[in-house]
Design a protein around this motif. Sequence first.
Motif, PDB file in Angstrom:
ATOM      1  N   UNK A 195       0.819  -1.198   0.000  1.00  0.00           N
ATOM      2  CA  UNK A 195       0.000   0.000   0.000  1.00  0.00           C
ATOM      3  C   UNK A 195       0.862   1.261   0.000  1.00  0.00           C
ATOM      4  N   UNK A 196       1.961   1.226   0.761  1.00  0.00           N
ATOM      5  CA  UNK A 196       2.861   2.379   0.810  1.00  0.00           C
ATOM      6  C   UNK A 196       3.468   2.657  -0.563  1.00  0.00           C
ATOM      7  N   UNK A 197       3.845   1.599  -1.280  1.00  0.00           N
ATOM      8  CA  UNK A 197       4.448   1.789  -2.592  1.00  0.00           C
ATOM      9  C   UNK A 197       3.445   2.348  -3.590  1.00  0.00           C
ATOM     10  N   UNK A 198       2.205   1.866  -3.548  1.00  0.00           N
ATOM     11  CA  UNK A 198       1.158   2.431  -4.414  1.00  0.00           C
ATOM     12  C   UNK A 198       0.951   3.907  -4.085  1.00  0.00           C
ATOM     13  N   UNK A 199       0.896   4.225  -2.793  1.00  0.00           N
ATOM     14  CA  UNK A 199       0.691   5.621  -2.365  1.00  0.00           C
ATOM     15  C   UNK A 199       1.839   6.517  -2.825  1.00  0.00           C
ATOM     16  N   UNK A 200       3.065   6.026  -2.735  1.00  0.00           N
ATOM     17  CA  UNK A 200       4.226   6.834  -3.112  1.00  0.00           C
ATOM     18  C   UNK A 200       4.251   7.104  -4.613  1.00  0.00           C
ATOM     19  N   UNK A 201       3.963   6.080  -5.409  1.00  0.00           N
ATOM     20  CA  UNK A 201       3.886   6.300  -6.853  1.00  0.00           C
ATOM     21  C   UNK A 201       2.809   7.338  -7.163  1.00  0.00           C
ATOM     22  N   UNK A 202       1.690   7.234  -6.470  1.00  0.00           N
ATOM     23  CA  UNK A 202       0.596   8.174  -6.691  1.00  0.00           C
ATOM     24  C   UNK A 202       1.003   9.585  -6.298  1.00  0.00           C
ATOM     25  N   UNK A 203       1.666   9.722  -5.150  1.00  0.00           N
ATOM     26  CA  UNK A 203       2.085  11.043  -4.683  1.00  0.00           C
ATOM     27  C   UNK A 203       3.091  11.679  -5.630  1.00  0.00           C
ATOM     28  N   UNK A 204       3.886  10.852  -6.277  1.00  0.00           N
ATOM     29  CA  UNK A 204       4.864  11.373  -7.236  1.00  0.00           C
ATOM     30  C   UNK A 204       4.227  11.671  -8.583  1.00  0.00           C
ATOM     31  N   UNK A 205       2.975  11.302  -8.742  1.00  0.00           N
ATOM     32  CA  UNK A 205       2.278  11.555  -9.993  1.00  0.00           C
ATOM     33  C   UNK A 205       2.466  10.470 -11.030  1.00  0.00           C
ATOM     34  N   UNK A 206       3.015   9.327 -10.616  1.00  0.00           N
ATOM     35  CA  UNK A 206       3.272   8.225 -11.533  1.00  0.00           C
ATOM     36  C   UNK A 206       2.108   7.240 -11.452  1.00  0.00           C
ATOM     37  N   UNK A 207       1.020   7.583 -12.126  1.00  0.00           N
ATOM     38  CA  UNK A 207      -0.183   6.759 -12.036  1.00  0.00           C
ATOM     39  C   UNK A 207       0.002   5.386 -12.665  1.00  0.00           C
ATOM     40  N   UNK A 208       0.818   5.316 -13.714  1.00  0.00           N
ATOM     41  CA  UNK A 208       1.025   4.032 -14.390  1.00  0.00           C
ATOM     42  C   UNK A 208       1.716   3.032 -13.452  1.00  0.00           C
ATOM     43  N   UNK A 209       2.749   3.494 -12.744  1.00  0.00           N
ATOM     44  CA  UNK A 209       3.451   2.604 -11.822  1.00  0.00           C
ATOM     45  C   UNK A 209       2.568   2.223 -10.642  1.00  0.00           C
ATOM     46  N   UNK A 210       1.755   3.186 -10.164  1.00  0.00           N
ATOM     47  CA  UNK A 210       0.844   2.896  -9.063  1.00  0.00           C
ATOM     48  C   UNK A 210      -0.153   1.811  -9.465  1.00  0.00           C
ATOM     49  N   UNK A 211      -0.711   1.930 -10.667  1.00  0.00           N
ATOM     50  CA  UNK A 211      -1.678   0.943 -11.143  1.00  0.00           C
ATOM     51  C   UNK A 211      -1.014  -0.409 -11.366  1.00  0.00           C
ATOM     52  N   UNK A 212       0.195  -0.396 -11.906  1.00  0.00           N
ATOM     53  CA  UNK A 212       0.906  -1.654 -12.158  1.00  0.00           C
ATOM     54  C   UNK A 212       1.237  -2.366 -10.844  1.00  0.00           C
ATOM     55  N   UNK A 213       1.674  -1.594  -9.847  1.00  0.00           N
ATOM     56  CA  UNK A 213       1.990  -2.189  -8.555  1.00  0.00           C
ATOM     57  C   UNK A 213       0.747  -2.788  -7.910  1.00  0.00           C
ATOM     58  N   UNK A 214      -0.358  -2.059  -8.002  1.00  0.00           N
ATOM     59  CA  UNK A 214      -1.608  -2.546  -7.416  1.00  0.00           C
ATOM     60  C   UNK A 214      -2.075  -3.821  -8.099  1.00  0.00           C
ATOM     61  N   UNK A 215      -2.052  -3.826  -9.432  1.00  0.00           N
ATOM     62  CA  UNK A 215      -2.514  -5.009 -10.162  1.00  0.00           C
ATOM     63  C   UNK A 215      -1.635  -6.220  -9.843  1.00  0.00           C
TER      64      UNK A 215
END
Length: 269
Positions: A195-215
């Motif tokens: 969850x922390x990694x998804x949040x960090x990608x999101x906070x950095x504005x990297x939506x693609x990485x956040x979505x990939x990590x979540x999936x």
Amino acid sequence: MTKLRIEVLGRFTVSYDSRPIDLQLGAARLLAYLALARGRSLPRTRVAGVLWPDLPEARARANLSTVVWRLRRSLLSQGVRCLALCSTGESISLDMESCDVDVENFRGGVTGGRCANPLDILSRMAHRVGYYKGDLLEDWDCEWCVAERESLRQQYLDTLRGLVEGFESRGRYDLAIRYAKQAVDFDPFNEACQRALVRLYSSRGDRASAARQYRGFVELARAEFGIDPFDGTNLLQGRAASQISPPGGQAGPSGFVDLSIRADSVPLV
């Protein structure tokens, strides 16, 4: 003074003056057990009972005496000039002044790092986690190290999470992501770390990485346990999907842009 270097995090190794030291298994296990005792003087009966639990006490103590003699002879024959063991007729210990033990270096740097920690503490924590090369005596199957192995695993993970929180609070998403990835690689089933990694990608504005990590985490959870992540992770992913990348700068946990932290301002070893 050249010290005997003992490494018990990961595979057991011993070296002296940058040269590897070869030990028989019995001597290696005795040295590793004493290394975990943090220099405490241990009764010979206790040490013998732990290392040879299936033998009668007299036989176990005789084995211990033999192994102590072999260990000293082996160290001396391989050029080790420092005093490694302190032994009497009733007790035995490791001379910590003559030895450099990786687990002691790691223990000394494990602190309860939270977001309010100053950067120098975060720097020391980052340096100390480098000592954790693997689980305690990962290539040995010994009952006497199981509890300590789990304790050290948790300390390592807690320290990584402290680094993530500390750097995230300062807008250093690059460093926070580095340690979040390290935590996820170490324990991929830990939802808090995922969850922390998804949040960090999101906070950095990297939506693609956040979505990939979540999936990736959803697929892992379904494949291994047949379940989906908790609602909190799903809600976090929903917010990440709708977030807009901030122009110029990095958005913090509350959406502000932090331009005050420079890469060269963080003291890392």
